[in-house]
Design a protein around this motif. Sequence first.
Motif, PDB file in Angstrom:
ATOM      1  N   ASN A  38       0.839  -1.198   0.000  1.00 50.22           N
ATOM      2  CA  ASN A  38       0.000   0.000   0.000  1.00 50.22           C
ATOM      3  C   ASN A  38       0.871   1.243   0.000  1.00 50.22           C
ATOM      4  O   ASN A  38       1.920   1.288   0.629  1.00 50.22           O
ATOM      5  CB  ASN A  38      -0.911   0.012   1.224  1.00 50.22           C
ATOM      6  N   GLN A  40       0.273   5.810  -1.159  1.00 49.63           N
ATOM      7  CA  GLN A  40      -0.596   6.808  -1.770  1.00 49.63           C
ATOM      8  C   GLN A  40      -0.240   7.055  -3.229  1.00 49.63           C
ATOM      9  O   GLN A  40      -1.090   7.435  -4.017  1.00 49.63           O
ATOM     10  CB  GLN A  40      -0.524   8.120  -0.996  1.00 49.63           C
ATOM     11  N   GLU A  42       0.363   5.753  -6.610  1.00 45.86           N
ATOM     12  CA  GLU A  42       0.126   4.525  -7.375  1.00 45.86           C
ATOM     13  C   GLU A  42       1.253   4.235  -8.371  1.00 45.86           C
ATOM     14  O   GLU A  42       1.628   3.086  -8.560  1.00 45.86           O
ATOM     15  CB  GLU A  42      -1.215   4.587  -8.104  1.00 45.86           C
ATOM     16  N   ALA A  66      -3.512   1.270  -3.899  1.00 46.27           N
ATOM     17  CA  ALA A  66      -3.104   2.660  -3.765  1.00 46.27           C
ATOM     18  C   ALA A  66      -4.159   3.422  -2.981  1.00 46.27           C
ATOM     19  O   ALA A  66      -5.353   3.245  -3.192  1.00 46.27           O
ATOM     20  CB  ALA A  66      -2.928   3.296  -5.149  1.00 46.27           C
ATOM     21  N   GLY A  67      -3.722   4.240  -2.055  1.00 49.06           N
ATOM     22  CA  GLY A  67      -4.655   5.055  -1.287  1.00 49.06           C
ATOM     23  C   GLY A  67      -4.137   5.313   0.112  1.00 49.06           C
ATOM     24  O   GLY A  67      -3.120   4.773   0.540  1.00 49.06           O
ATOM     25  N   ASP A  68      -4.855   6.147   0.824  1.00 52.96           N
ATOM     26  CA  ASP A  68      -4.516   6.520   2.183  1.00 52.96           C
ATOM     27  C   ASP A  68      -5.310   5.639   3.140  1.00 52.96           C
ATOM     28  O   ASP A  68      -6.538   5.695   3.164  1.00 52.96           O
ATOM     29  CB  ASP A  68      -4.852   7.996   2.392  1.00 52.96           C
ATOM     30  N   ILE A  69      -4.607   4.817   3.912  1.00 51.86           N
ATOM     31  CA  ILE A  69      -5.323   3.981   4.884  1.00 51.86           C
ATOM     32  C   ILE A  69      -4.831   4.246   6.286  1.00 51.86           C
ATOM     33  O   ILE A  69      -3.762   4.692   6.511  1.00 51.86           O
ATOM     34  CB  ILE A  69      -5.215   2.468   4.585  1.00 51.86           C
TER      35      ILE A  69
END
Length: 69
Positions: A38, A40, A42, A66-69
């Motif tokens: 993971n 942010q 990609e 991809a992303g904010d977790i």
Amino acid sequence: MSGNSNNNRVAVITGASRGFGKAIAEEFAKAGYHILMNSQDEQDLKIAVQDISNLIDNDNKIAYLAGDI
């Protein structure tokens, strides 16, 4: 981590597109874990997944989110 039978284990690594996160993902992949990477960014994440995929010669799966977790 040793190369023991980890083929049913999954590691989720955040911040995995570069630096320590990428290095940790690489070590888990080498140890036979399936990994979910993971980050942010990609584009950087796709490159990191490809880099690690090119290094390993086992059947473990590498996926990314991809992303904010």
